[in-house]
Design a protein around this motif. Structure first.
Motif, mmCIF file in Angstrom:
data_model
loop_
_atom_site.group_PDB
_atom_site.id
_atom_site.type_symbol
_atom_site.label_atom_id
_atom_site.label_comp_id
_atom_site.label_asym_id
_atom_site.label_seq_id
_atom_site.Cartn_x
_atom_site.Cartn_y
_atom_site.Cartn_z
ATOM 1 N N LEU A 141 -4.979 1.872 3.632
ATOM 2 C CA LEU A 141 -6.194 1.287 4.198
ATOM 3 C C LEU A 141 -6.010 0.900 5.665
ATOM 4 N N LEU A 142 -4.859 0.298 5.989
ATOM 5 C CA LEU A 142 -4.597 -0.097 7.369
ATOM 6 C C LEU A 142 -4.468 1.114 8.277
ATOM 7 N N GLY A 143 -3.724 2.111 7.823
ATOM 8 C CA GLY A 143 -3.572 3.316 8.628
ATOM 9 C C GLY A 143 -4.904 3.997 8.881
ATOM 10 N N ARG A 144 -5.701 4.095 7.832
ATOM 11 C CA ARG A 144 -7.012 4.742 7.941
ATOM 12 C C ARG A 144 -7.890 4.022 8.956
ATOM 13 N N GLU A 145 -7.958 2.694 8.871
ATOM 14 C CA GLU A 145 -8.840 1.923 9.742
ATOM 15 C C GLU A 145 -8.335 1.876 11.180
ATOM 16 N N TYR A 146 -7.077 1.523 11.357
ATOM 17 C CA TYR A 146 -6.567 1.344 12.716
ATOM 18 C C TYR A 146 -6.491 2.658 13.485
ATOM 19 N N PHE A 147 -6.109 3.730 12.802
ATOM 20 C CA PHE A 147 -6.073 5.020 13.499
ATOM 21 C C PHE A 147 -7.473 5.447 13.894
ATOM 22 N N ILE A 181 -0.168 9.188 9.039
ATOM 23 C CA ILE A 181 -0.915 7.944 9.239
ATOM 24 C C ILE A 181 -0.664 6.983 8.083
ATOM 25 N N TRP A 182 -0.612 7.503 6.872
ATOM 26 C CA TRP A 182 -0.330 6.663 5.709
ATOM 27 C C TRP A 182 1.070 6.055 5.810
ATOM 28 N N MET A 183 2.042 6.869 6.217
ATOM 29 C CA MET A 183 3.407 6.361 6.350
ATOM 30 C C MET A 183 3.474 5.266 7.415
ATOM 31 N N ALA A 184 2.792 5.469 8.538
ATOM 32 C CA ALA A 184 2.775 4.456 9.590
ATOM 33 C C ALA A 184 2.079 3.182 9.109
ATOM 34 N N GLY A 185 1.004 3.349 8.343
ATOM 35 C CA GLY A 185 0.311 2.190 7.791
ATOM 36 C C GLY A 185 1.188 1.416 6.826
ATOM 37 N N THR A 186 1.994 2.119 6.054
ATOM 38 C CA THR A 186 2.908 1.462 5.118
ATOM 39 C C THR A 186 3.964 0.659 5.862
ATOM 40 N N LEU A 187 4.425 1.182 6.995
ATOM 41 C CA LEU A 187 5.376 0.435 7.824
ATOM 42 C C LEU A 187 4.758 -0.896 8.259
ATOM 43 N N MET A 188 3.456 -0.890 8.555
ATOM 44 C CA MET A 188 2.767 -2.125 8.932
ATOM 45 C C MET A 188 2.574 -3.040 7.723
ATOM 46 N N ALA A 189 2.335 -2.441 6.551
ATOM 47 C CA ALA A 189 1.998 -3.229 5.354
ATOM 48 C C ALA A 189 3.188 -3.995 4.803
ATOM 49 N N ILE A 190 4.406 -3.499 5.015
ATOM 50 C CA ILE A 190 5.584 -4.174 4.440
ATOM 51 C C ILE A 190 5.721 -5.608 4.960
ATOM 52 N N PRO A 238 5.273 -4.700 -5.526
ATOM 53 C CA PRO A 238 5.407 -4.621 -4.060
ATOM 54 C C PRO A 238 5.110 -3.235 -3.509
ATOM 55 N N PHE A 239 5.531 -2.195 -4.234
ATOM 56 C CA PHE A 239 5.307 -0.827 -3.757
ATOM 57 C C PHE A 239 3.827 -0.455 -3.835
ATOM 58 N N ILE A 240 3.149 -0.938 -4.867
ATOM 59 C CA ILE A 240 1.707 -0.706 -4.973
ATOM 60 C C ILE A 240 0.992 -1.390 -3.811
ATOM 61 N N PHE A 241 1.388 -2.638 -3.533
ATOM 62 C CA PHE A 241 0.789 -3.393 -2.420
ATOM 63 C C PHE A 241 0.995 -2.653 -1.103
ATOM 64 N N TRP A 242 2.232 -2.230 -0.829
ATOM 65 C CA TRP A 242 2.525 -1.560 0.434
ATOM 66 C C TRP A 242 1.796 -0.231 0.553
ATOM 67 N N ALA A 243 1.794 0.560 -0.529
ATOM 68 C CA ALA A 243 1.163 1.876 -0.471
ATOM 69 C C ALA A 243 -0.354 1.758 -0.291
ATOM 70 N N MET A 244 -0.973 0.868 -1.054
ATOM 71 C CA MET A 244 -2.431 0.721 -0.980
ATOM 72 C C MET A 244 -2.870 0.176 0.376
ATOM 73 N N ASN A 245 -2.249 -0.926 0.789
ATOM 74 C CA ASN A 245 -2.639 -1.520 2.071
ATOM 75 C C ASN A 245 -2.203 -0.659 3.246
ATOM 76 N N GLY A 246 -1.095 0.075 3.085
ATOM 77 C CA GLY A 246 -0.681 0.996 4.128
ATOM 78 C C GLY A 246 -1.708 2.097 4.339
ATOM 79 N N ILE A 296 -1.666 -7.061 15.280
ATOM 80 C CA ILE A 296 -1.744 -6.676 16.695
ATOM 81 C C ILE A 296 -0.694 -5.606 17.019
ATOM 82 N N ILE A 297 0.486 -5.707 16.377
ATOM 83 C CA ILE A 297 1.507 -4.666 16.540
ATOM 84 C C ILE A 297 0.994 -3.356 15.957
ATOM 85 N N GLY A 298 0.314 -3.454 14.802
ATOM 86 C CA GLY A 298 -0.251 -2.258 14.181
ATOM 87 C C GLY A 298 -1.299 -1.600 15.047
ATOM 88 N N ALA A 299 -2.165 -2.401 15.658
ATOM 89 C CA ALA A 299 -3.207 -1.844 16.526
ATOM 90 C C ALA A 299 -2.589 -1.092 17.696
#
Length: 233
Positions: free
Chosen positions: A166-172, A196-205, A156-164, A218-221
């Motif tokens: 990627l999501l943070g990078r793209e959406y920001f 940005i990575w920390m914020a992305g991880t909040l979205m990924a959880i 789960p932590f790998i999933f959250w960190a990795m996707n966090g 949409i909340i992440g955007a």
């Protein structure tokens, strides 16, 4: 501590705007497109399985292997059950990124009304970014399956960190480039990469929860639109 509060304040500001008609419009279109793509992906996978199983399967030096046809036929059930769950997160995240322009504008209209108008990102460019982002998410999550198998308790932590990340990078980047261009967005992102990575991880959880992950993008955007404005001041 300050940047953590900034992320949480941005998240709750985005959450408080979920009833905005512009948000609902993007949400309905995003969910509709996501479901349509998932159905199309399942149909294509089942068609491919049926095509592969339509004739007798032979292996070099072994000859005909009838039981492989049965395996392929039963795998269709597995595809229908598993493929949508696996694809739901990357597809929903990528599709919402196509409509980030509308989400960001709704956020700015409500919270930053004094800002000058921007020309916006061309649809073709947004579509290209969305397809590229979806591809990156799918490939990254496929490769991560190896890590999940090796480090199962940490999956789960790998999933959250990795996707966090990627999501943070793209959406920001998408939120920032509306105002300062792609190069300016990259420079600002590099300067605040940890935040940005920390914020992305909040979205990924919550993205790891099926169905909930249809709403979270949409909340992440909206969250990253707030974060951009707070970091750029």
């Amino acid at each position: 501590m300050g940047f953590r509060m900034m992320i949480l304040n941005s998240f709750f500001a985005a959450l408080g705007q979920i009833g905005d008609p512009k948000f609902r419009s993007v949400l309905f279109r995003g969910v509709g497109l996501t479901i349509a793509l998932l159905i199309a992906a399942c149909a294509a996978a089942i068609w491919l399985i049926n095509w592969l199983a339509s004739g007798e399967i032979s292996l070099p030096w072994i000859g005909a292997v009838p039981w492989l046809n049965d395996v392929l036929n039963y795998s269709g059930i597995f595809v229908v059950l598993v493929l949508p769950v696996f694809l739901m997160m990357p597809v929903a995240s990528a599709i919402i990124s196509m409509f980030l322009e509308e989400v960001a504008q709704a956020v700015e209209d409500k919270h930053y009304p004094a800002l000058p108008s921007v020309p916006g990102i061309p649809f073709s460019e947004g579509l290209r970014d969305a397809i590229s982002f979806m591809g990156v998410l799918i490939v990254a999550n496929l490769l991560a399956l190896v890590l999940y198998a090796i480090f199962t308790p940490l999956a789960p932590f790998i999933f959250w960190a990795m996707n966090g990340f990627l999501l943070g990078r793209e959406y920001f980047t998408l939120a920032a480039m509306r105002r300062i261009g792609r190069d300016g967005a990259r420079k600002l992102r590099a300067k605040h990469s940890a935040t940005i990575w920390m914020a992305g991880t909040l979205m990924a959880i919550p993205l790891s929860v099926p169905l909930v992950n249809l709403v979270i993008p949409i909340i992440g955007a909206a969250t990253f639109t707030h974060i951009y404005h707070k970091l750029s001041t």
